[in-house]
Design a protein around this motif. Structure first.
Motif, PDB file in Angstrom:
ATOM      1  N   LEU A  12       0.772  -1.238   0.000  1.00 48.61           N
ATOM      2  CA  LEU A  12       0.000   0.000   0.000  1.00 48.61           C
ATOM      3  C   LEU A  12       0.804   1.289   0.000  1.00 48.61           C
ATOM      4  N   ASP A  13       2.028   1.271   0.486  1.00 51.25           N
ATOM      5  CA  ASP A  13       2.737   2.530   0.721  1.00 51.25           C
ATOM      6  C   ASP A  13       3.512   3.015  -0.507  1.00 51.25           C
ATOM      7  N   TYR A  14       2.799   3.189  -1.609  1.00 52.50           N
ATOM      8  CA  TYR A  14       3.377   3.825  -2.797  1.00 52.50           C
ATOM      9  C   TYR A  14       2.228   4.366  -3.650  1.00 52.50           C
ATOM     10  N   PRO A  15       2.460   5.475  -4.357  1.00 49.00           N
ATOM     11  CA  PRO A  15       1.366   6.198  -5.031  1.00 49.00           C
ATOM     12  C   PRO A  15       1.029   5.615  -6.397  1.00 49.00           C
ATOM     13  N   ALA A  16       0.466   4.425  -6.437  1.00 47.48           N
ATOM     14  CA  ALA A  16       0.108   3.805  -7.710  1.00 47.48           C
ATOM     15  C   ALA A  16      -1.237   4.348  -8.200  1.00 47.48           C
ATOM     16  N   PRO A  17      -1.329   4.728  -9.464  1.00 50.34           N
ATOM     17  CA  PRO A  17      -2.573   5.329  -9.987  1.00 50.34           C
ATOM     18  C   PRO A  17      -3.558   4.275 -10.477  1.00 50.34           C
ATOM     19  N   TYR A  18      -3.979   3.377  -9.590  1.00 51.88           N
ATOM     20  CA  TYR A  18      -4.840   2.272  -9.997  1.00 51.88           C
ATOM     21  C   TYR A  18      -6.286   2.514  -9.577  1.00 51.88           C
ATOM     22  N   ASP A  19      -7.213   1.996 -10.392  1.00 57.64           N
ATOM     23  CA  ASP A  19      -8.638   2.119 -10.067  1.00 57.64           C
ATOM     24  C   ASP A  19      -9.206   0.832  -9.478  1.00 57.64           C
ATOM     25  N   ARG A  20      -8.349  -0.214  -9.337  1.00 59.13           N
ATOM     26  CA  ARG A  20      -8.788  -1.481  -8.734  1.00 59.13           C
ATOM     27  C   ARG A  20      -7.674  -2.022  -7.846  1.00 59.13           C
ATOM     28  N   PRO A  21      -8.045  -2.584  -6.691  1.00 58.84           N
ATOM     29  CA  PRO A  21      -7.018  -3.222  -5.849  1.00 58.84           C
ATOM     30  C   PRO A  21      -6.309  -4.363  -6.561  1.00 58.84           C
ATOM     31  N   LEU A  22      -6.925  -4.931  -7.588  1.00 59.66           N
ATOM     32  CA  LEU A  22      -6.334  -6.034  -8.339  1.00 59.66           C
ATOM     33  C   LEU A  22      -4.901  -5.751  -8.737  1.00 59.66           C
ATOM     34  N   TYR A  23      -4.637  -4.511  -9.162  1.00 51.33           N
ATOM     35  CA  TYR A  23      -3.310  -4.192  -9.680  1.00 51.33           C
ATOM     36  C   TYR A  23      -2.277  -4.081  -8.561  1.00 51.33           C
ATOM     37  N   ARG A  24      -2.701  -3.665  -7.393  1.00 49.83           N
ATOM     38  CA  ARG A  24      -1.781  -3.684  -6.251  1.00 49.83           C
ATOM     39  C   ARG A  24      -1.458  -5.128  -5.866  1.00 49.83           C
ATOM     40  N   PHE A  25      -2.457  -6.001  -5.928  1.00 51.01           N
ATOM     41  CA  PHE A  25      -2.205  -7.404  -5.633  1.00 51.01           C
ATOM     42  C   PHE A  25      -1.205  -7.990  -6.630  1.00 51.01           C
ATOM     43  N   GLY A  68       6.224  -6.829  -8.352  1.00 47.00           N
ATOM     44  CA  GLY A  68       7.041  -5.646  -8.075  1.00 47.00           C
ATOM     45  C   GLY A  68       6.212  -4.383  -8.185  1.00 47.00           C
ATOM     46  N   GLN A  69       6.492  -3.430  -7.322  1.00 49.85           N
ATOM     47  CA  GLN A  69       5.728  -2.188  -7.323  1.00 49.85           C
ATOM     48  C   GLN A  69       5.773  -1.520  -8.694  1.00 49.85           C
ATOM     49  N   PHE A  70       4.613  -1.044  -9.146  1.00 54.71           N
ATOM     50  CA  PHE A  70       4.405  -0.380 -10.435  1.00 54.71           C
ATOM     51  C   PHE A  70       4.465  -1.343 -11.619  1.00 54.71           C
ATOM     52  N   ALA A  71       4.542  -2.656 -11.367  1.00 56.39           N
ATOM     53  CA  ALA A  71       4.640  -3.606 -12.472  1.00 56.39           C
ATOM     54  C   ALA A  71       3.391  -3.562 -13.355  1.00 56.39           C
ATOM     55  N   SER A  72       2.216  -3.386 -12.768  1.00 63.99           N
ATOM     56  CA  SER A  72       0.986  -3.328 -13.566  1.00 63.99           C
ATOM     57  C   SER A  72       0.959  -2.078 -14.432  1.00 63.99           C
ATOM     58  N   ARG A  73       1.422  -0.969 -13.902  1.00 62.86           N
ATOM     59  CA  ARG A  73       1.526   0.257 -14.708  1.00 62.86           C
ATOM     60  C   ARG A  73       2.511   0.055 -15.849  1.00 62.86           C
ATOM     61  N   ASN A  74       3.654  -0.554 -15.542  1.00 60.74           N
ATOM     62  CA  ASN A  74       4.674  -0.760 -16.560  1.00 60.74           C
ATOM     63  C   ASN A  74       4.230  -1.762 -17.620  1.00 60.74           C
ATOM     64  N   ALA A  75       3.474  -2.791 -17.199  1.00 60.98           N
ATOM     65  CA  ALA A  75       2.962  -3.763 -18.174  1.00 60.98           C
ATOM     66  C   ALA A  75       1.993  -3.087 -19.139  1.00 60.98           C
ATOM     67  N   ALA A  76       1.181  -2.149 -18.645  1.00 60.54           N
ATOM     68  CA  ALA A  76       0.278  -1.399 -19.523  1.00 60.54           C
ATOM     69  C   ALA A  76       1.085  -0.545 -20.497  1.00 60.54           C
ATOM     70  N   PHE A  77       2.170   0.025 -20.026  1.00 59.51           N
ATOM     71  CA  PHE A  77       3.044   0.814 -20.900  1.00 59.51           C
ATOM     72  C   PHE A  77       3.640  -0.079 -21.986  1.00 59.51           C
ATOM     73  N   GLN A  78       4.088  -1.279 -21.607  1.00 56.95           N
ATOM     74  CA  GLN A  78       4.609  -2.216 -22.599  1.00 56.95           C
ATOM     75  C   GLN A  78       3.536  -2.585 -23.621  1.00 56.95           C
ATOM     76  N   SER A  79       2.298  -2.741 -23.168  1.00 58.42           N
ATOM     77  CA  SER A  79       1.202  -3.025 -24.083  1.00 58.42           C
ATOM     78  C   SER A  79       1.002  -1.878 -25.068  1.00 58.42           C
ATOM     79  N   GLY A  80       1.130  -0.631 -24.567  1.00 52.42           N
ATOM     80  CA  GLY A  80       1.025   0.529 -25.445  1.00 52.42           C
ATOM     81  C   GLY A  80       2.144   0.572 -26.467  1.00 52.42           C
ATOM     82  N   VAL A  81       3.345   0.222 -26.042  1.00 51.82           N
ATOM     83  CA  VAL A  81       4.483   0.193 -26.967  1.00 51.82           C
ATOM     84  C   VAL A  81       4.233  -0.844 -28.066  1.00 51.82           C
ATOM     85  N   THR A  82       3.727  -2.006 -27.683  1.00 57.05           N
ATOM     86  CA  THR A  82       3.417  -3.048 -28.663  1.00 57.05           C
ATOM     87  C   THR A  82       2.363  -2.564 -29.654  1.00 57.05           C
TER      88      THR A  82
END
Length: 243
Positions: free
Chosen positions: A90-103, A109-123
Motif C-alpha cells: 500500500l505505501d506507494y502512489p500507484a494510480p490504480y482504479d482497482r485493488p487487483l493491480y496492487r495485488f 514488483g511495485q508499479f509492475a501493472s503500470r509498466n505492463a500497460a506501458f509495454q502493451s502501449g508500446v506493442t
C-alpha cells in the motif's frame, strides 16, 4: 553435531534455513562481510515479503519497533512480516482504479501493472510483441544493464515519432521503478500515440503475465492467477464486513 550439509534436511521453515546460512557465514573468515547478501532465502514471514525490500524500506523510514537482531530477522516475525508486507502493498502512489493491480504488484514488483500497460502501449504503436512483465530495462546484478532489453529496443524503433534520442529513452525508462515515470516524455508520448491509434484511452494498468517459480509451487501458476485469487479473497472479506 550435524554438518551444514545435513542441517537443511531437518529445516521446516524459511526462517530455519536462513538461520543455518547466517550461522555458517559467521564461522567463515569475513563471511558476514562478503556473503551476507548471498543468503538464498530472499522472502519470508506471513506475507512472504522480500527481505531486500524490507531492508530498503527500513533505511528510508526507520522501523518503529525494537529490532531483535536485524531487519531480516524481523521479516520472519508476525509483526515485522505484516508491517513490511502492508508497506509493500500500500505505501506507494500507484494510480490504480482497482485493488487487483496492487495485488499483482505485490507479486511482480511495485508499479509492475503500470509498466505492463506501458509495454502493451508500446506493442500497439510499434507492432513489436513484448512480454508484459513490467520490466522496462534489462538488469544485471540489480543494476540497469548496458545492453538494451526488448522493451527499450522496441521504443527505439519509435524514437523519431516520439522525438526522443536513445539516451532520452534510457533516461526515462530508468524511472520505471518509481512514480515519476508517468511524467516522463516517453510515457506521455507513447500513450498519446496509442490513444490516437485506438481512438480511445488505452488501459493504464494491466496485470503482468509472469510464470511463478518456487520450490513450494507444483502447478503452472502465473502472476495473473495470483492477483485474481487475492482479489477474490478480498471481495469475500469485504462481503463479510457488510453482513
Amino acid at each position: 553435531g550435524k554438518s551444514y550439509g545435513e542441517r537443511p534436511d531437518d529445516a521446516r521453515t524459511e526462517r530455519q534455513l536462513s538461520e543455518i546460512y547466517e550461522d555458517f557465514i559467521d564461522r567463515v573468515p569475513f563471511g558476514r562481510k562478503f556473503l551476507a547478501d548471498r543468503n538464498p532465502v530472499r522472502t519470508g514471514g506471513p506475507m512472504q515479503v522480500s527481505v531486500a525490500f524490507a531492508e530498503s524500506f527500513a533505511r528510508a523510514r526507520p522501523y518503529p519497533y525494537p529490532v531483535a537482531g536485524t531487519i531480516r530477522h524481523e521479516v520472519f516475525t508476525r509483526r515485522g512480516g505484516v508491517y513490511f508486507g502492508i508497506a509493500h502493498l500500500l505505501d506507494y502512489p500507484a494510480p490504480y482504479d482497482r485493488p487487483l493491480y496492487r495485488f499483482a504488484d505485490f507479486n511482480a514488483g511495485q508499479f509492475a501493472s503500470r509498466n505492463a500497460a506501458f509495454q502493451s502501449g508500446v506493442t500497439q504503436v510499434s507492432g513489436i510483441p513484448l512480454a508484459l512483465d513490467g520490466d522496462l530495462l534489462r538488469y544485471d546484478h540489480g543494476e540497469p544493464a548496458i545492453e538494451p532489453g526488448s522493451t527499450e529496443l522496441a521504443i527505439r524503433v519509435l524514437a523519431r515519432r516520439l522525438d526522443l534520442t536513445d539516451a532520452d529513452i534510457r533516461r526515462d525508462l530508468e524511472l520505471g521503478e518509481g512514480p515519476a515515470l508517468v511524467d516522463s516524455r516517453v510515457y506521455v508520448r507513447v500513450f498519446a500515440l496509442a490513444d490516437r491509434l485506438s481512438g480511445q484511452p488505452v488501459p493504464r494498468a494491466v496485470v503482468p503475465q509472469i510464470p511463478l517459480h518456487s520450490p513450494k509451487i507444483t502447478r503452472n501458476l502465473t502472476s495473473d492467477w495470483f492477483a485474481h485469487r487475492v482479489e477474490a479473497r478480498h471481495k469475500t472479506c469485504l462481503g463479510r464486513m457488510r453482513t
